[in-house]
Design an enzyme around this catalytic site. Sequence first.
Site, PDB file in Angstrom:
ATOM      1  N   HIS A   1     139.322  73.834 -65.347  1.00 21.35           N
ATOM      2  CA  HIS A   1     139.824  74.590 -64.180  1.00 21.35           C
ATOM      3  C   HIS A   1     141.086  75.373 -64.574  1.00 21.35           C
ATOM      4  CE1 HIS A   1     140.857  75.527 -60.080  1.00 21.35           C
ATOM      5  NE2 HIS A   1     139.936  74.744 -59.575  1.00 21.35           N
TER       6      HIS A   1
ATOM      7  N   GLU B   1     137.386  79.766 -64.739  1.00 19.50           N
ATOM      8  CA  GLU B   1     137.045  78.370 -65.021  1.00 19.50           C
ATOM      9  C   GLU B   1     135.651  78.289 -65.632  1.00 19.50           C
ATOM     10  OE1 GLU B   1     137.225  76.575 -61.104  1.00 19.50           O
ATOM     11  OE2 GLU B   1     138.840  77.918 -60.522  1.00 19.50           O
TER      12      GLU B   1
HETATM   13  O1  LIG Z   1     142.284  72.326 -54.267  1.00 23.32           O
HETATM   14  P1  LIG Z   1     141.403  71.899 -55.403  1.00 23.32           P
HETATM   15  O2  LIG Z   1     140.609  70.669 -55.077  1.00 23.32           O
HETATM   16  O3  LIG Z   1     142.164  71.752 -56.685  1.00 23.32           O
HETATM   17  O4  LIG Z   1     140.359  73.045 -55.626  1.00 23.32           O
HETATM   18  C1  LIG Z   1     140.770  74.328 -55.952  1.00 23.32           C
HETATM   19  C2  LIG Z   1     139.584  75.261 -56.028  1.00 23.32           C
HETATM   20  O5  LIG Z   1     138.770  74.860 -57.100  1.00 23.32           O
HETATM   21  C3  LIG Z   1     137.643  75.702 -57.392  1.00 23.32           C
HETATM   22  O6  LIG Z   1     138.066  76.919 -57.896  1.00 23.32           O
HETATM   23  C4  LIG Z   1     136.770  75.872 -56.172  1.00 23.32           C
HETATM   24  O7  LIG Z   1     135.766  76.851 -56.367  1.00 23.32           O
HETATM   25  C5  LIG Z   1     137.581  76.218 -54.956  1.00 23.32           C
HETATM   26  O8  LIG Z   1     136.742  76.180 -53.799  1.00 23.32           O
HETATM   27  C6  LIG Z   1     138.736  75.273 -54.773  1.00 23.32           C
HETATM   28  O9  LIG Z   1     139.489  75.650 -53.653  1.00 23.32           O
END
Ligand SMILES: O=P(O)(O)OC[C@H]1O[C@H](O)[C@H](O)[C@@H](O)[C@@H]1O
Length: 278
Positions: A149, A253
Amino acid sequence: MAASVSSVVVLDRGNNTTCTINLHGATIVSWRVNNQEQLFVSKLAVFDGQKSIRGGIPIVFPHFGQWAYGPQHGFARTSRWSVEKQPEPLDNGDIEALFSLVDNPITKQMWNYSFKLVLRVILREKELQVSFNLYNTSVEPFQFNMLFHTYLKVPDVRKCNISGLQGCMYVDKTKENGIYQEPREMVTVNHWTDRIYQNTQQEHVISNVVSGRKMKMIKYNMPDTVIWNPWDVTSNTMSDFGEDEYPNMICVEAGIVITPITLNPNNTYEGTIVLQVM
Ligand SMILES: O=P(O)(O)OC[C@H]1O[C@H](O)[C@H](O)[C@@H](O)[C@@H]1O
Protein backbone atom coordinates in the site's frame (compact mmCIF):
# COMPACT_ATOMS: atom_id res chain seq x y z
CA MET A 1 5.48 -2.95 26.34
CA ALA A 2 6.59 0.50 25.33
CA ALA A 3 9.84 -0.75 23.78
CA SER A 4 8.10 -2.95 21.25
CA VAL A 5 5.82 -0.12 20.13
CA SER A 6 8.66 2.02 18.85
CA SER A 7 10.88 -0.72 17.39
CA VAL A 8 12.36 0.21 14.07
CA VAL A 9 15.11 -1.24 11.90
CA VAL A 10 17.20 1.08 9.73
CA LEU A 11 18.99 0.12 6.52
CA ASP A 12 21.76 2.61 5.79
CA ARG A 13 23.52 2.64 2.42
CA GLY A 14 25.60 5.76 3.08
CA ASN A 15 25.18 9.12 1.34
CA ASN A 16 22.10 9.76 3.47
CA THR A 17 20.28 6.93 1.72
CA THR A 18 18.29 5.00 4.31
CA CYS A 19 15.18 2.92 4.74
CA THR A 20 13.34 2.55 8.04
CA ILE A 21 11.03 -0.34 8.85
CA ASN A 22 8.68 -0.29 11.81
CA LEU A 23 8.14 -3.80 13.14
CA HIS A 24 4.48 -2.92 13.63
CA GLY A 25 3.26 -4.33 10.35
CA ALA A 26 6.81 -4.39 8.95
CA THR A 27 5.69 -1.04 7.63
CA ILE A 28 8.34 0.81 5.65
CA VAL A 29 7.96 4.25 7.21
CA SER A 30 10.79 6.08 5.48
CA TRP A 31 12.90 5.80 2.35
CA ARG A 32 15.40 8.58 1.91
CA VAL A 33 17.56 8.90 -1.18
CA ASN A 34 20.41 11.37 -0.65
CA ASN A 35 18.44 12.74 2.27
CA GLN A 36 15.29 13.25 0.21
CA GLU A 37 12.26 11.49 1.68
CA GLN A 38 10.31 9.57 -0.97
CA LEU A 39 7.38 8.28 1.08
CA PHE A 40 4.45 10.12 2.60
CA VAL A 41 3.58 9.55 6.26
CA SER A 42 0.75 11.57 7.72
CA LYS A 43 1.57 14.04 10.47
CA LEU A 44 -1.36 12.45 12.33
CA ALA A 45 -0.13 8.86 11.89
CA VAL A 46 -0.50 6.84 15.08
CA PHE A 47 2.42 4.74 16.35
CA ASP A 48 0.71 2.96 19.21
CA GLY A 49 1.44 -0.60 18.11
CA GLN A 50 -2.28 -1.10 17.52
CA LYS A 51 -3.51 0.98 14.62
CA SER A 52 -2.05 0.55 11.16
CA ILE A 53 0.45 3.26 10.26
CA ARG A 54 -0.98 5.93 7.94
CA GLY A 55 1.69 6.17 5.30
CA GLY A 56 4.89 4.60 4.04
CA ILE A 57 4.33 1.07 2.72
CA PRO A 58 1.89 -0.93 4.86
CA ILE A 59 1.33 -4.57 3.87
CA VAL A 60 -2.19 -5.67 3.05
CA PHE A 61 -2.60 -9.41 3.76
CA PRO A 62 -4.42 -11.82 3.67
CA HIS A 63 -7.46 -9.78 2.65
CA PHE A 64 -7.93 -6.52 0.74
CA GLY A 65 -10.77 -4.19 1.79
CA GLN A 66 -13.46 -4.73 4.36
CA TRP A 67 -13.29 -8.17 5.89
CA ALA A 68 -15.96 -10.16 7.67
CA TYR A 69 -13.38 -12.00 9.81
CA GLY A 70 -11.02 -9.22 10.84
CA PRO A 71 -9.93 -5.62 10.27
CA GLN A 72 -9.99 -3.89 6.88
CA HIS A 73 -6.99 -4.96 4.74
CA GLY A 74 -6.19 -7.95 6.98
CA PHE A 75 -3.89 -8.41 9.95
CA ALA A 76 -0.36 -8.13 8.50
CA ARG A 77 -0.21 -4.36 8.87
CA THR A 78 -1.28 -4.49 12.52
CA SER A 79 0.80 -7.52 13.57
CA ARG A 80 4.15 -7.38 15.25
CA TRP A 81 6.76 -8.81 12.84
CA SER A 82 10.10 -10.39 13.70
CA VAL A 83 13.50 -9.54 12.30
CA GLU A 84 14.56 -12.58 10.29
CA LYS A 85 17.88 -11.06 9.28
CA GLN A 86 19.33 -7.77 10.52
CA PRO A 87 20.47 -5.31 7.83
CA GLU A 88 23.66 -6.51 6.19
CA PRO A 89 25.61 -5.26 3.19
CA LEU A 90 25.61 -7.42 0.08
CA ASP A 91 28.77 -7.76 -2.03
CA ASN A 92 27.82 -4.74 -4.14
CA GLY A 93 27.21 -2.49 -1.13
CA ASP A 94 23.41 -2.73 -1.22
CA ILE A 95 21.80 -3.37 2.15
CA GLU A 96 19.42 -6.26 2.76
CA ALA A 97 17.15 -7.11 5.69
CA LEU A 98 14.47 -9.76 6.19
CA PHE A 99 11.34 -9.71 8.34
CA SER A 100 8.79 -12.41 9.05
CA LEU A 101 5.29 -13.02 10.28
CA VAL A 102 4.10 -16.49 11.24
CA ASP A 103 0.59 -17.60 12.12
CA ASN A 104 -0.28 -17.29 15.80
CA PRO A 105 -3.44 -17.60 17.91
CA ILE A 106 -4.55 -14.06 16.96
CA THR A 107 -4.16 -14.57 13.20
CA LYS A 108 -5.77 -18.00 13.45
CA GLN A 109 -8.89 -16.55 15.05
CA MET A 110 -9.41 -14.54 11.86
CA TRP A 111 -7.88 -16.87 9.32
CA ASN A 112 -7.44 -20.42 10.43
CA TYR A 113 -4.33 -21.31 8.43
CA SER A 114 -0.64 -21.82 9.11
CA PHE A 115 1.69 -19.69 7.06
CA LYS A 116 5.01 -17.92 7.02
CA LEU A 117 5.29 -14.55 5.33
CA VAL A 118 8.80 -13.19 4.75
CA LEU A 119 9.50 -9.63 3.66
CA ARG A 120 12.83 -8.93 2.00
CA VAL A 121 13.94 -5.32 1.71
CA ILE A 122 16.96 -4.35 -0.38
CA LEU A 123 18.16 -0.76 -0.36
CA ARG A 124 20.16 0.29 -3.41
CA GLU A 125 21.64 3.64 -4.38
CA LYS A 126 18.45 4.91 -5.99
CA GLU A 127 16.18 1.90 -5.64
CA LEU A 128 14.15 0.13 -3.04
CA GLN A 129 13.22 -3.48 -3.65
CA VAL A 130 10.50 -5.01 -1.50
CA SER A 131 9.63 -8.68 -1.95
CA PHE A 132 7.39 -11.09 -0.12
CA ASN A 133 7.59 -14.85 0.08
CA LEU A 134 4.50 -16.58 1.37
CA TYR A 135 4.73 -20.22 2.46
CA ASN A 136 1.64 -22.32 3.01
CA THR A 137 2.54 -24.44 6.04
CA SER A 138 -1.08 -25.64 6.45
CA VAL A 139 -2.41 -29.04 5.48
CA GLU A 140 -4.94 -27.46 3.12
CA PRO A 141 -4.91 -24.81 0.38
CA PHE A 142 -5.73 -21.20 1.19
CA GLN A 143 -6.58 -18.07 -0.79
CA PHE A 144 -5.04 -14.68 -0.20
CA ASN A 145 -4.83 -11.07 -1.34
CA MET A 146 -1.56 -9.20 -0.97
CA LEU A 147 -0.72 -5.59 -1.64
CA PHE A 148 2.03 -3.07 -0.97
CA HIS A 149 0.00 0.00 0.00
CA THR A 150 2.64 2.48 -1.18
CA TYR A 151 2.14 6.14 -0.22
CA LEU A 152 4.39 8.31 -2.41
CA LYS A 153 5.23 11.80 -1.28
CA VAL A 154 4.44 14.43 -3.90
CA PRO A 155 4.46 18.24 -3.92
CA ASP A 156 1.07 18.43 -5.67
CA VAL A 157 -0.92 15.34 -6.63
CA ARG A 158 -2.73 17.25 -9.39
CA LYS A 159 0.57 17.48 -11.29
CA CYS A 160 1.31 13.73 -11.21
CA ASN A 161 0.84 11.49 -14.24
CA ILE A 162 0.75 7.71 -13.89
CA SER A 163 1.54 5.43 -16.81
CA GLY A 164 0.84 1.73 -17.26
CA LEU A 165 -2.94 1.77 -16.84
CA GLN A 166 -4.22 2.42 -20.35
CA GLY A 167 -6.80 -0.08 -21.58
CA CYS A 168 -7.11 -1.75 -18.17
CA MET A 169 -10.49 -2.49 -16.62
CA TYR A 170 -10.97 -0.98 -13.18
CA VAL A 171 -13.38 -1.10 -10.29
CA ASP A 172 -14.30 2.43 -9.24
CA LYS A 173 -14.95 2.34 -5.50
CA THR A 174 -16.13 5.96 -5.62
CA LYS A 175 -18.90 4.94 -8.04
CA GLU A 176 -20.52 2.00 -6.26
CA ASN A 177 -17.89 -0.40 -7.58
CA GLY A 178 -18.81 0.27 -11.20
CA ILE A 179 -16.47 -1.30 -13.76
CA TYR A 180 -14.88 0.89 -16.41
CA GLN A 181 -12.01 0.85 -18.89
CA GLU A 182 -9.17 3.36 -18.64
CA PRO A 183 -8.74 5.23 -21.94
CA ARG A 184 -5.83 7.43 -20.86
CA GLU A 185 -2.16 6.78 -21.47
CA MET A 186 -1.34 9.02 -18.52
CA VAL A 187 -3.72 8.98 -15.59
CA THR A 188 -4.09 12.15 -13.54
CA VAL A 189 -5.78 12.54 -10.17
CA ASN A 190 -7.93 15.64 -9.73
CA HIS A 191 -10.59 14.40 -7.33
CA TRP A 192 -11.40 11.63 -4.85
CA THR A 193 -9.93 8.53 -6.50
CA ASP A 194 -10.20 4.93 -5.37
CA ARG A 195 -9.75 2.47 -8.20
CA ILE A 196 -8.61 -1.11 -8.51
CA TYR A 197 -7.03 -1.51 -11.93
CA GLN A 198 -6.84 -5.10 -13.12
CA ASN A 199 -3.88 -6.70 -14.93
CA THR A 200 -1.90 -3.52 -15.25
CA GLN A 201 1.41 -3.17 -17.07
CA GLN A 202 4.52 -4.34 -15.29
CA GLU A 203 5.84 -0.80 -14.92
CA HIS A 204 4.28 2.43 -13.78
CA VAL A 205 6.07 5.75 -14.06
CA ILE A 206 4.75 8.45 -11.77
CA SER A 207 5.82 11.97 -12.72
CA ASN A 208 6.31 14.97 -10.46
CA VAL A 209 7.12 13.18 -7.25
CA VAL A 210 9.55 14.88 -4.84
CA SER A 211 11.91 17.41 -6.45
CA GLY A 212 9.84 17.17 -9.64
CA ARG A 213 11.45 13.81 -10.44
CA LYS A 214 9.91 10.64 -11.78
CA MET A 215 9.48 7.40 -9.88
CA LYS A 216 9.31 4.05 -11.60
CA MET A 217 7.52 1.12 -9.99
CA ILE A 218 8.28 -2.29 -11.45
CA LYS A 219 6.18 -5.16 -10.18
CA TYR A 220 6.50 -8.92 -10.40
CA ASN A 221 3.70 -11.42 -9.73
CA MET A 222 1.45 -8.61 -8.56
CA PRO A 223 -1.05 -8.14 -11.39
CA ASP A 224 -3.27 -5.31 -10.11
CA THR A 225 -2.74 -1.68 -9.14
CA VAL A 226 -4.84 0.41 -6.78
CA ILE A 227 -4.76 4.18 -7.21
CA TRP A 228 -6.05 6.08 -4.18
CA ASN A 229 -6.29 9.63 -2.99
CA PRO A 230 -8.96 10.48 -0.40
CA TRP A 231 -9.15 14.17 -1.46
CA ASP A 232 -11.01 16.53 0.86
CA VAL A 233 -14.10 14.38 0.28
CA THR A 234 -13.02 11.51 2.54
CA SER A 235 -9.93 12.88 4.35
CA ASN A 236 -12.10 13.88 7.28
CA THR A 237 -13.33 10.31 7.78
CA MET A 238 -9.79 9.31 8.89
CA SER A 239 -8.66 10.43 12.33
CA ASP A 240 -5.02 9.80 11.37
CA PHE A 241 -4.90 11.90 8.20
CA GLY A 242 -4.79 15.71 8.11
CA GLU A 243 -7.48 17.42 6.07
CA ASP A 244 -4.84 19.49 4.28
CA GLU A 245 -2.56 16.54 3.43
CA TYR A 246 -4.24 14.98 0.41
CA PRO A 247 -2.37 17.13 -2.17
CA ASN A 248 0.94 15.74 -0.87
CA MET A 249 0.39 12.03 -1.40
CA ILE A 250 -0.58 9.50 -3.97
CA CYS A 251 -1.06 5.82 -3.33
CA VAL A 252 0.07 3.58 -6.18
CA GLU A 253 -0.40 0.11 -4.75
CA ALA A 254 0.76 -3.02 -6.54
CA GLY A 255 -1.04 -6.15 -5.47
CA ILE A 256 -3.07 -9.28 -5.92
CA VAL A 257 -6.54 -7.88 -5.45
CA ILE A 258 -9.20 -8.80 -7.99
CA THR A 259 -8.49 -12.54 -8.12
CA PRO A 260 -7.07 -14.01 -4.91
CA ILE A 261 -4.29 -16.55 -5.34
CA THR A 262 -4.88 -20.13 -4.22
CA LEU A 263 -1.76 -21.53 -2.59
CA ASN A 264 -1.44 -25.25 -1.98
CA PRO A 265 0.18 -26.76 1.12
CA ASN A 266 3.98 -26.72 1.04
CA ASN A 267 3.92 -24.22 -1.80
CA THR A 268 5.28 -20.72 -1.87
CA TYR A 269 4.44 -17.53 -3.74
CA GLU A 270 6.79 -14.64 -4.32
CA GLY A 271 5.99 -11.09 -5.38
CA THR A 272 8.14 -7.98 -5.68
CA ILE A 273 8.06 -4.28 -6.26
CA VAL A 274 11.06 -2.20 -7.19
CA LEU A 275 10.81 1.56 -6.70
CA GLN A 276 13.34 3.51 -8.69
CA VAL A 277 14.09 7.22 -8.45
CA MET A 278 14.65 8.38 -12.03
O1 LIG B 1 -7.97 3.56 5.76
P1 LIG B 1 -7.31 2.30 5.30
O2 LIG B 1 -7.93 1.08 5.90
O3 LIG B 1 -5.82 2.33 5.51
O4 LIG B 1 -7.54 2.20 3.75
C1 LIG B 1 -7.08 3.19 2.90
C2 LIG B 1 -7.50 2.91 1.48
O5 LIG B 1 -6.87 1.73 1.05
C3 LIG B 1 -7.08 1.36 -0.32
O6 LIG B 1 -6.45 2.25 -1.17
C4 LIG B 1 -8.55 1.24 -0.63
O7 LIG B 1 -8.80 1.08 -2.02
C5 LIG B 1 -9.32 2.43 -0.12
O8 LIG B 1 -10.72 2.19 -0.27
C6 LIG B 1 -9.00 2.72 1.32
O9 LIG B 1 -9.70 3.86 1.74
